[in-house]
Design a protein around this motif. Structure first.
Motif, PDB file in Angstrom:
ATOM      1  N   GLU A  58      42.650 -83.758  44.475  1.00  0.00           N
ATOM      2  CA  GLU A  58      44.085 -83.331  44.656  1.00  0.00           C
ATOM      3  C   GLU A  58      44.100 -81.799  44.191  1.00  0.00           C
ATOM      4  O   GLU A  58      44.835 -81.003  44.783  1.00  0.00           O
ATOM      5  CB  GLU A  58      44.760 -84.160  43.549  1.00  0.00           C
ATOM      6  CG  GLU A  58      45.248 -85.391  44.130  1.00  0.00           C
ATOM      7  CD  GLU A  58      46.479 -86.170  43.101  1.00  0.00           C
ATOM      8  OE1 GLU A  58      46.766 -85.551  42.044  1.00  0.00           O
ATOM      9  OE2 GLU A  58      46.201 -87.208  43.057  1.00  0.00           O
ATOM     10  N   MET A  59      43.445 -81.487  43.241  1.00  0.00           N
ATOM     11  CA  MET A  59      43.299 -79.938  42.779  1.00  0.00           C
ATOM     12  C   MET A  59      42.526 -79.062  43.926  1.00  0.00           C
ATOM     13  O   MET A  59      43.061 -77.954  44.130  1.00  0.00           O
ATOM     14  CB  MET A  59      42.581 -79.941  41.424  1.00  0.00           C
ATOM     15  CG  MET A  59      43.120 -80.406  40.296  1.00  0.00           C
ATOM     16  SD  MET A  59      42.088 -80.426  38.920  1.00  0.00           S
ATOM     17  CE  MET A  59      41.588 -78.676  38.664  1.00  0.00           C
ATOM     18  N   ARG A  60      41.688 -79.839  44.520  1.00  0.00           N
ATOM     19  CA  ARG A  60      40.972 -78.844  45.630  1.00  0.00           C
ATOM     20  C   ARG A  60      41.965 -78.599  46.694  1.00  0.00           C
ATOM     21  O   ARG A  60      41.981 -77.632  47.517  1.00  0.00           O
ATOM     22  CB  ARG A  60      39.745 -79.721  46.324  1.00  0.00           C
ATOM     23  CG  ARG A  60      38.929 -79.208  47.319  1.00  0.00           C
ATOM     24  CD  ARG A  60      37.613 -80.108  47.364  1.00  0.00           C
ATOM     25  NE  ARG A  60      37.162 -79.807  48.782  1.00  0.00           N
ATOM     26  CZ  ARG A  60      36.393 -78.825  49.179  1.00  0.00           C
ATOM     27  NH1 ARG A  60      36.143 -77.767  48.410  1.00  0.00           N
ATOM     28  NH2 ARG A  60      36.238 -78.594  50.557  1.00  0.00           N
ATOM     29  N   THR A  92      39.505 -87.628  37.027  1.00  0.00           N
ATOM     30  CA  THR A  92      38.953 -88.710  37.886  1.00  0.00           C
ATOM     31  C   THR A  92      38.642 -87.870  39.070  1.00  0.00           C
ATOM     32  O   THR A  92      38.656 -86.686  39.486  1.00  0.00           O
ATOM     33  CB  THR A  92      39.759 -89.736  38.299  1.00  0.00           C
ATOM     34  OG1 THR A  92      41.033 -89.299  39.056  1.00  0.00           O
ATOM     35  CG2 THR A  92      40.456 -90.313  36.878  1.00  0.00           C
ATOM     36  N   LYS A  93      37.705 -88.571  39.771  1.00  0.00           N
ATOM     37  CA  LYS A  93      37.194 -87.944  41.463  1.00  0.00           C
ATOM     38  C   LYS A  93      38.627 -87.650  42.228  1.00  0.00           C
ATOM     39  O   LYS A  93      38.651 -86.404  42.632  1.00  0.00           O
ATOM     40  CB  LYS A  93      36.342 -88.856  41.991  1.00  0.00           C
ATOM     41  CG  LYS A  93      35.895 -88.606  43.459  1.00  0.00           C
ATOM     42  CD  LYS A  93      34.927 -89.593  44.012  1.00  0.00           C
ATOM     43  CE  LYS A  93      34.578 -88.954  45.044  1.00  0.00           C
ATOM     44  NZ  LYS A  93      33.794 -90.034  45.912  1.00  0.00           N
TER      45      LYS A  93
END
Length: 202
Positions: free
Chosen positions: A10-12, A4-5
Motif C-alpha cells: 500500500e505504501m509503495r 505486513t507485506k
C-alpha cells in the motif's frame, strides 16, 4: 509491530501515485524537456532517492503515463468497434468525457501528455509509433461509427472522417483550455459536444 507485506505494498503504491501525479502535473505545465527528476521529487514531496527506487529515469515515468493513456484509447476503440447502436455508443462516450472533464484534471492532462510526446522532446521515443498507431485505429473506428450512424439516420450527413477529426480536435482543444483557464473553464454540455453529429431533435 512490524508492517505486513500488504501495508508495504500500500505504501509503495501510494508513493508511485504521488510520483505519477507530480510527473503528470509537471509534464503538462512545463513540458517533458523542461522537467527534471528533482522537480518531480519536490512536487511529490519525497526524496530523489525514493523516486529513483520507483523510476530509474523521467523517461520511464513518462512512458508509463503514456501507456496508461494508450490503454484508455484502446478501450474506447474496442467500444466503438462493438455492436451497440452508434448513437448510444457516442452518447455514452461523450457523457463520460463530460463528467471526467467536469470533475477532475486527469483526462485533460492525459490528452495533453500525448501531445507532449511529439512536441516536448519525445521525437526519439519509441512510444511515438505506438501512439500514432493507436490514434489511427481510434480515428478509423470513430469514422466507421459515424458512417454507421449516418446510415441508420441518427447522425448528420457529411464526410465521416472529417467529422471524426473535428470531434477529437475539439476534445484536445478543450483539454488545453481547461489547463489554461483553470477555475474559469466551462465544459460544454454533451448536447453541445454532439450537436454537429446528432440530428436535431434527437
Amino acid at each position: 509491530m512490524p508492517r505486513t507485506k500488504e501495508q508495504y505494498e500500500e505504501m509503495r503504491n501510494a508513493t508511485r501515485q504521488k510520483i505519477q501525479s507530480a510527473g503528470m502535473q509537471l509534464f503538462v505545465q512545463k513540458g517533458f524537456g523542461s522537467t527534471n527528476v528533482q522537480d518531480i521529487a519536490d512536487v511529490a514531496g519525497i526524496s530523489i532517492g525514493l523516486l529513483y527506487r520507483h523510476y530509474k529515469t523521467k523517461e520511464s515515468l513518462f512512458n508509463e503515463l503514456v501507456e496508461y493513456a494508450l490503454d484508455g484509447l484502446k478501450k474506447i476503440t474496442q467500444m466503438f468497434e462493438g455492436a451497440d447502436s452508434p448513437k448510444k455508443l457516442m452518447a455514452l462516450f461523450v457523457d463520460e468525457i463530460y463528467h471526467d472533464m467536469q470533475n477532475g484534471e486527469e483526462l485533460a492532462n492525459l490528452l495533453i501528455l500525448m501531445s507532449q510526446l511529439f512536441f516536448s522532446g519525445g521525437a526519439a521515443n519509441p512510444k511515438q509509433v505506438e501512439v500514432l498507431e493507436v490514434n489511427d485505429r481510434l480515428l478509423r473506428a470513430t469514422t466507421a461509427l459515424i458512417k454507421k450512424g449516418q446510415e441508420s439516420g441518427d447522425f448528420r450527413s457529411g464526410d465521416a472522417h472529417q467529422m471524426a477529426v473535428l470531434f477529437y480536435s475539439a476534445l484536445q482543444g478543450l483539454a488545453e483550455m481547461k489547463v489554461i483557464l483553470k477555475n474559469n473553464f466551462v465544459m460544454p454540455s454533451p448536447l453541445v459536444l454532439t450537436s454537429f453529429l446528432f440530428k436535431e431533435g434527437d
